[in-house]
Write a protein that holds these residues in place. Structure first.
Motif, mmCIF file in Angstrom:
data_model
loop_
_atom_site.group_PDB
_atom_site.id
_atom_site.type_symbol
_atom_site.label_atom_id
_atom_site.label_comp_id
_atom_site.label_asym_id
_atom_site.label_seq_id
_atom_site.Cartn_x
_atom_site.Cartn_y
_atom_site.Cartn_z
ATOM 1 N N ARG A 122 0.832 -1.208 0.000
ATOM 2 C CA ARG A 122 0.000 0.000 0.000
ATOM 3 C C ARG A 122 0.863 1.254 0.000
ATOM 4 N NH1 ARG A 122 -3.709 -2.292 4.925
ATOM 5 N NH2 ARG A 122 -4.654 -4.035 3.769
ATOM 6 N N GLU A 123 1.920 1.251 0.805
ATOM 7 C CA GLU A 123 2.786 2.424 0.873
ATOM 8 C C GLU A 123 3.448 2.708 -0.471
ATOM 9 O OE1 GLU A 123 5.426 1.404 3.994
ATOM 10 O OE2 GLU A 123 4.137 2.198 5.593
ATOM 11 N N VAL A 124 3.850 1.651 -1.159
ATOM 12 C CA VAL A 124 4.569 1.823 -2.421
ATOM 13 C C VAL A 124 3.608 2.080 -3.578
ATOM 14 C CG1 VAL A 124 6.076 0.677 -4.094
ATOM 15 C CG2 VAL A 124 6.528 0.454 -1.645
ATOM 16 N N LEU A 125 2.578 1.249 -3.706
ATOM 17 C CA LEU A 125 1.693 1.338 -4.869
ATOM 18 C C LEU A 125 0.699 2.484 -4.776
ATOM 19 C CD1 LEU A 125 0.897 -2.456 -5.423
ATOM 20 C CD2 LEU A 125 2.690 -1.069 -6.474
ATOM 21 N N ARG B 71 -15.120 -2.992 -11.450
ATOM 22 C CA ARG B 71 -13.870 -3.673 -11.777
ATOM 23 C C ARG B 71 -12.754 -3.140 -10.880
ATOM 24 N NH1 ARG B 71 -17.479 -5.730 -13.989
ATOM 25 N NH2 ARG B 71 -17.580 -6.566 -16.110
ATOM 26 N N ASP B 72 -11.862 -4.028 -10.414
ATOM 27 C CA ASP B 72 -10.704 -3.583 -9.652
ATOM 28 C C ASP B 72 -9.716 -2.917 -10.601
ATOM 29 O OD1 ASP B 72 -11.560 -4.448 -7.170
ATOM 30 O OD2 ASP B 72 -10.753 -6.469 -7.455
ATOM 31 N N VAL B 73 -9.256 -1.733 -10.222
ATOM 32 C CA VAL B 73 -8.349 -0.962 -11.083
ATOM 33 C C VAL B 73 -7.170 -0.489 -10.237
ATOM 34 C CG1 VAL B 73 -8.132 0.986 -12.672
ATOM 35 C CG2 VAL B 73 -10.334 -0.187 -12.444
ATOM 36 N N LEU B 74 -6.006 -0.456 -10.863
ATOM 37 C CA LEU B 74 -4.801 0.044 -10.192
ATOM 38 C C LEU B 74 -4.022 0.905 -11.175
ATOM 39 C CD1 LEU B 74 -3.018 -0.076 -7.621
ATOM 40 C CD2 LEU B 74 -1.828 -2.016 -8.683
ATOM 41 N N LEU B 75 -3.635 2.110 -10.730
ATOM 42 C CA LEU B 75 -2.786 2.982 -11.536
ATOM 43 C C LEU B 75 -1.327 2.624 -11.298
ATOM 44 C CD1 LEU B 75 -4.390 6.525 -11.050
ATOM 45 C CD2 LEU B 75 -4.463 5.118 -13.097
ATOM 46 N N LEU B 76 -0.543 2.632 -12.387
ATOM 47 C CA LEU B 76 0.887 2.337 -12.283
ATOM 48 C C LEU B 76 1.682 3.341 -13.115
ATOM 49 C CD1 LEU B 76 1.037 -1.555 -12.579
ATOM 50 C CD2 LEU B 76 1.267 -0.172 -10.515
ATOM 51 N N PRO B 77 2.853 3.764 -12.647
ATOM 52 C CA PRO B 77 3.711 4.691 -13.408
ATOM 53 C C PRO B 77 4.532 3.930 -14.444
ATOM 54 C CG PRO B 77 4.704 4.253 -11.282
ATOM 55 C CD PRO B 77 3.398 3.492 -11.301
ATOM 56 N N LEU B 78 3.974 3.752 -15.620
ATOM 57 C CA LEU B 78 4.635 2.934 -16.636
ATOM 58 C C LEU B 78 5.439 3.755 -17.627
ATOM 59 C CD1 LEU B 78 1.755 0.410 -17.427
ATOM 60 C CD2 LEU B 78 3.601 0.201 -15.758
ATOM 61 N N GLY B 79 5.233 5.071 -17.644
ATOM 62 C CA GLY B 79 5.910 5.893 -18.636
ATOM 63 C C GLY B 79 7.345 6.228 -18.295
ATOM 64 N N HIS B 80 7.786 5.904 -17.075
ATOM 65 C CA HIS B 80 9.166 6.165 -16.680
ATOM 66 C C HIS B 80 9.590 5.085 -15.688
ATOM 67 C CE1 HIS B 80 6.636 8.108 -13.625
ATOM 68 N NE2 HIS B 80 7.607 7.814 -12.772
ATOM 69 N N ASP B 81 10.865 5.033 -15.401
ATOM 70 C CA ASP B 81 11.386 4.018 -14.488
ATOM 71 C C ASP B 81 10.953 4.355 -13.059
ATOM 72 O OD1 ASP B 81 12.705 2.062 -13.163
ATOM 73 O OD2 ASP B 81 14.739 2.711 -13.714
ATOM 74 N N PRO B 82 10.117 3.530 -12.443
ATOM 75 C CA PRO B 82 9.628 3.857 -11.096
ATOM 76 C C PRO B 82 10.610 3.503 -9.986
ATOM 77 C CG PRO B 82 8.643 1.819 -11.835
ATOM 78 C CD PRO B 82 9.513 2.303 -12.970
ATOM 79 N N GLY B 83 11.714 2.845 -10.320
ATOM 80 C CA GLY B 83 12.684 2.466 -9.311
ATOM 81 C C GLY B 83 12.624 0.975 -9.003
ATOM 82 N N ALA B 84 13.738 0.457 -8.475
ATOM 83 C CA ALA B 84 13.850 -0.980 -8.242
ATOM 84 C C ALA B 84 12.860 -1.461 -7.194
ATOM 85 C CB ALA B 84 15.281 -1.317 -7.814
ATOM 86 N N ARG B 85 12.662 -0.680 -6.115
ATOM 87 C CA ARG B 85 11.744 -1.130 -5.054
ATOM 88 C C ARG B 85 10.315 -1.199 -5.580
ATOM 89 N NH1 ARG B 85 9.470 1.986 0.224
ATOM 90 N NH2 ARG B 85 8.656 0.157 1.324
ATOM 91 N N PHE B 86 9.911 -0.163 -6.326
ATOM 92 C CA PHE B 86 8.549 -0.154 -6.863
ATOM 93 C C PHE B 86 8.336 -1.346 -7.791
ATOM 94 C CE2 PHE B 86 4.890 1.044 -9.293
ATOM 95 C CZ PHE B 86 4.152 1.904 -8.482
ATOM 96 N N GLU B 87 9.321 -1.594 -8.651
ATOM 97 C CA GLU B 87 9.191 -2.694 -9.602
ATOM 98 C C GLU B 87 9.107 -4.037 -8.885
ATOM 99 O OE1 GLU B 87 11.709 -4.451 -13.402
ATOM 100 O OE2 GLU B 87 11.812 -2.312 -12.891
ATOM 101 N N LYS B 88 9.874 -4.183 -7.831
ATOM 102 C CA LYS B 88 9.849 -5.429 -7.065
ATOM 103 C C LYS B 88 8.483 -5.638 -6.399
ATOM 104 C CE LYS B 88 12.049 -7.688 -3.086
ATOM 105 N NZ LYS B 88 13.079 -7.536 -2.011
ATOM 106 N N VAL B 89 7.951 -4.573 -5.808
ATOM 107 C CA VAL B 89 6.658 -4.689 -5.126
ATOM 108 C C VAL B 89 5.551 -4.982 -6.127
ATOM 109 C CG1 VAL B 89 4.932 -3.400 -3.817
ATOM 110 C CG2 VAL B 89 7.338 -3.253 -3.175
ATOM 111 N N VAL B 90 5.569 -4.310 -7.274
ATOM 112 C CA VAL B 90 4.559 -4.553 -8.314
ATOM 113 C C VAL B 90 4.629 -5.996 -8.789
ATOM 114 C CG1 VAL B 90 3.921 -4.021 -10.691
ATOM 115 C CG2 VAL B 90 4.387 -2.173 -9.107
ATOM 116 N N LYS B 91 5.830 -6.468 -9.041
ATOM 117 C CA LYS B 91 5.990 -7.847 -9.504
ATOM 118 C C LYS B 91 5.420 -8.836 -8.489
ATOM 119 C CE LYS B 91 9.487 -11.395 -10.329
ATOM 120 N NZ LYS B 91 10.941 -11.715 -10.257
ATOM 121 N N GLY B 92 5.744 -8.639 -7.215
ATOM 122 C CA GLY B 92 5.263 -9.568 -6.200
ATOM 123 C C GLY B 92 3.751 -9.549 -6.060
#
Length: 747
Positions: free
Chosen positions: A166-169, A619-640
């Motif tokens: 929640r904190e990251v996304l 519908r469940d919806v989630l916004l994600l920052p896909l237009g730029h590199d969100p950082g390694a931590r963000f990418e890890k949390v999204v993947k998990g």
């Protein structure tokens, strides 16, 4: 169906009105003409109508606050209320008088229905499901209330996340957006705390509560027609105000000029709180002036009803509070020759204070903090942590405020023991007025004042603006005469404060016609009232021996002003809604499984498509920052998080307006399989620069492809094959991010 409900509301309003005061209103003199008596009886029917309007507004708000807003709860509350009013009327032997007023009530109901139908035909509402800033948030809130009956609610998708996710996304990534430090969706849907799955809605909630009731009663196709009802009540209020101050000619002229003005026409079509706020304020002013025109002993019911209407106004907009109190404070300082008693201004002052207290508590209890206006930034979180989800604190607050309201109702300034109550009103009004004026005057910059005047001048001509200002000046001079009309002085008292403050700083994003929103509820209608009254009084004096010539000149002036206004607003009037955005969004949602998650890139967050899919379509919806590199931590949390959903058998879809190349954080960990293409058409309101006249609404199209995220097969590199990455995609449709942060300047 809607017409029948409206007629029943008008008739039921008479019973409510007779419960407010000791005796029903009546013509002041038996010698009055038949036409005058008929107008007075019509005003009494109007008081009955707006009695129901005020109590309905308060009731809807309370039901939404307690999470119980539904058609069943509304019907039960209305039935109990009518039964109580009928019992009180029977006990006080007023049933016969109420039945005698039935013909006038029905006639007024028919007039209001006809006016609303005409209003809706000439100014049909715009479907602002997407791409309409705050309005899209209001509609999403209305659908949430209609589906679940509550504003503060548990979000199923957030419940699946860990605190870290929640904190990251859900951390607010949008600079200038005041939704909160954590946002389920930026622009108006805050996450109260990352430690909980509780989500709320920004802004004041009376308007979406009305829309939710409309959704439940007349359905999704017609609920926005409520704007025509609010517009009709506002026009009737203006007519009765003008009729009281200057006769039928002033009342009709005022309505025509007011309805022809471009900003008024725009906000009559654009679903936002301005039109409801205007109806509540003007109806309260109408009733207040009706009370001032009554004998001193008969004013009580009118000032109490005005207090209720203005109290509901405080539930609709936060800027209603300081400017109402500023206006009432100025009214309290008017000379004694105006005939205004202490109770006339103190009762509305104290009543609106109680409503405002409930409104502020409601905001805090729903995790909303207007930072920098009333409280430190962390107060909302602390209060929400203590009271959210618990009914007893709200019940305690409601009981305390109701008891205080009963004290205000029973206090009489003639009794020494009640003097402290009115002293509180006096001191409170002076303090709030001083703080409000100081807060704006310290920002005074004459170059900005000139710019804001030019904003208004853009919607008319310099000559017409000069004519209107000249009429207003004559109205001010009329107030300085030996025998002024109290109603004009009261209108001037409510006009000066907000006009002065908002010309200094309108506290809004400098885009047209959005920049006009602060002036619509109070300033513009009172400006036209004072101007036309001034011209009518001046022409009457100029052509004293020949009144017919004065009346003809005034009618010609009003027609000329309205004609000039129509020249700029003609593009809005009668312009049909060409595209139903709600139907288009539902068509997109039907292609996505109900238990699936839809990912939308931040780059198109300004469309608020995520709100429509989440709260209108479920519908469940989630916004994600896909237009730029969100950082390694963000990418890890999204993947998990996404991998856990997919492993649990829930599908995940990605909506893109371009090629998957922009979704590198996802492409590196998942395979993207194209599922279908989507074309979403909607009517878009073009918000332009502050110095540019706005054009008509246009039809815009969002072309996108929907991809499904799948686990990568085998150990090959991320799927960037020609079948996916090299396929030419449709050109991206992008909405500037500043559009989602209108909340930064909104109350």
């Amino acid at each position: 169906m809607a017409a029948l409900l409206l007629l029943l509301s008008v008739v039921a309003g008479r019973w409510i009105w007779y419960c407010i005061g000791p005796t029903p209103g009546a013509p002041e003199s038996e010698s009055e003409s038949t036409s005058t008596r008929r107008v007075i009886l019509a005003e009494e029917s109007f008081c009955g109508l707006v009695s129901g309007f005020a109590l309905s507004s308060a009731g809807f708000f309370l039901l939404a606050h307690f999470g119980r807003l539904s058609i069943g709860a509304v019907s039960a509350s209305a039935a109990i209320g009518v039964a109580v009013c009928l019992f009180v009327c029977q006990k006080r032997r007023l049933v016969r008088e109420a039945l005698a007023g039935l013909p006038q009530d029905l006639a007024l109901g028919v007039v209001l229905i006809g006016l609303s139908v005409l209003f809706g035909a000439l100014l049909p509402p715009i479907d602002t499901t997407v791409a309409a800033s705050d309005s899209s948030v209001y509609l999403a809130n209305a659908h949430q209330l209609a589906r679940h009956g509550t504003i503060l609610h548990h979000d199923a998708l957030v419940a699946e996340m860990t605190v870290e996710e929640r904190e990251v996304l859900l951390g607010n990534r949008f600079e200038g957006d005041h939704t909160g430090p954590y946002a389920r969706f930026p622009g108006g849907v805050p996450l109260v705390s990352p430690s909980r799955d509780v989500v709320s809605f920004y802004f004041y909630h009376l308007f979406p509560a009305w829309l939710a009731v409309g959704l439940e009663t007349v359905g999704d196709e017609s609920y926005l027609r409520l704007l025509a009802l609010f517009g009709g009540i506002g026009l009737l209020s203006l007519f009765f105000i003008g009729r009281r101050l200057g006769g039928t000619a002033l009342g009709l002229s005022l309505c025509v000029v007011h309805a022809s003005f471009h900003p008024q026409a725009f906000f009559s079509r654009f679903p936002s709180s301005e039109l409801l706020a205007q109806a509540l304020f003007l109806s309260g002013l109408c009733v207040f002036l009706r009370g001032l025109g009554s004998p001193a002993g008969a004013r009580g019911p009118y000032v109490r009803l005005a207090g209720l209407l203005w109290g509901a106004f405080c539930l609709c907009r936060v800027d209603a509070m300081p400017f109402l109190w500023l206006g009432l404070t100025v009214v309290s300082l008017l000379p004694a020759r105006m005939g205004i008693r202490t109770k006339d201004w103190a009762v509305p002052m104290l009543t609106t204070l109680l409503f405002a207290s409930m409104a502020v508590y409601h905001q805090l209890a729903n995790g909303i903090d207007y930072v920098g206006a009333f409280s430190p930034g962390g107060l909302a979180v602390m209060v929400s942590a203590a009271v959210a989800g618990r009914r007893w604190p709200s019940l305690v607050v409601l009981v305390v405020l109701s008891a205080a309201g009963l004290i205000v109702h029973r206090c009489d300034p003639a009794r020494p023991r009640c003097a402290w109550v009115y002293a509180i009103a006096r001191v409170f009004g002076l303090m709030v007025s001083a703080v409000t004026l100081v807060a704006f005057l310290r920002l005074l910059d004459w170059s900005l004042v000139t710019r804001h005047v030019q904003w208004i001048a853009m919607y008319t001509t310099p000559l017409v603006l000069l004519v209107l200002c000249g009429g207003g000046l004559v109205a001010v001079l009329e107030c300085c005469r030996a025998c002024p009309v109290p109603g004009v002085a009261v209108a001037l008292a409510f006009f000066v404060g907000p006009a002065l403050c908002y010309l200094i700083d309108p506290m809004v994003i400098a885009q047209q016609p959005w920049a006009m929103r602060r002036f619509v509820p109070v300033i513009f209608p009172l400006f036209f009232l004072l101007s036309l009254y001034g011209w009518q009084a001046g022409l009457r004096r100029l052509f004293g021996p020949r009144p017919a010539v004065g009346r003809a000149a005034f009618a010609g002036l009003a027609v000329a002003i309205a004609g000039t206004f129509l020249g700029s607003s003609a593009g809005l009037i009668g312009h049909p809604v060409s595209v139903g955005a709600a139907a288009e969004v539902r068509s997109l949602a039907r292609a996505i499984p109900e238990d699936a998650l839809v990912l939308i890139p931040d780059e198109i967050a300004g469309l608020h498509l995520q709100l429509a899919l989440e709260y209108m379509c479920g519908r469940d919806v989630l916004l994600l920052p896909l237009g730029h590199d969100p950082g390694a931590r963000f990418e890890k949390v999204v993947k998990g998080f996404l991998a856990r959903r997919i492993d649990g058998g829930k599908r995940v879809f990605l909506l893109l307006t371009g090629t998957p190349d922009v979704a590198d954080p996802l492409v590196r960990h998942f395979q993207l399989d194209e599922r279908f293409e989507s074309t979403l058409s909607f009517e878009q309101v073009p918000f332009v620069r502050h110095d540019v006249f706005p054009g008509p609404t246009v039809v815009a199209t969002l072309r996108s492809r929907v991809w499904e995220l799948r686990p990568i097969r085998g150990t090959t590199e991320a799927p960037r094959s020609a079948s996916v990455a090299e396929r030419e995609g449709p050109p991206p449709y992008r909405v500037p991010i500043p559009n989602i942060s209108a909340a930064a300047a909104a109350f």
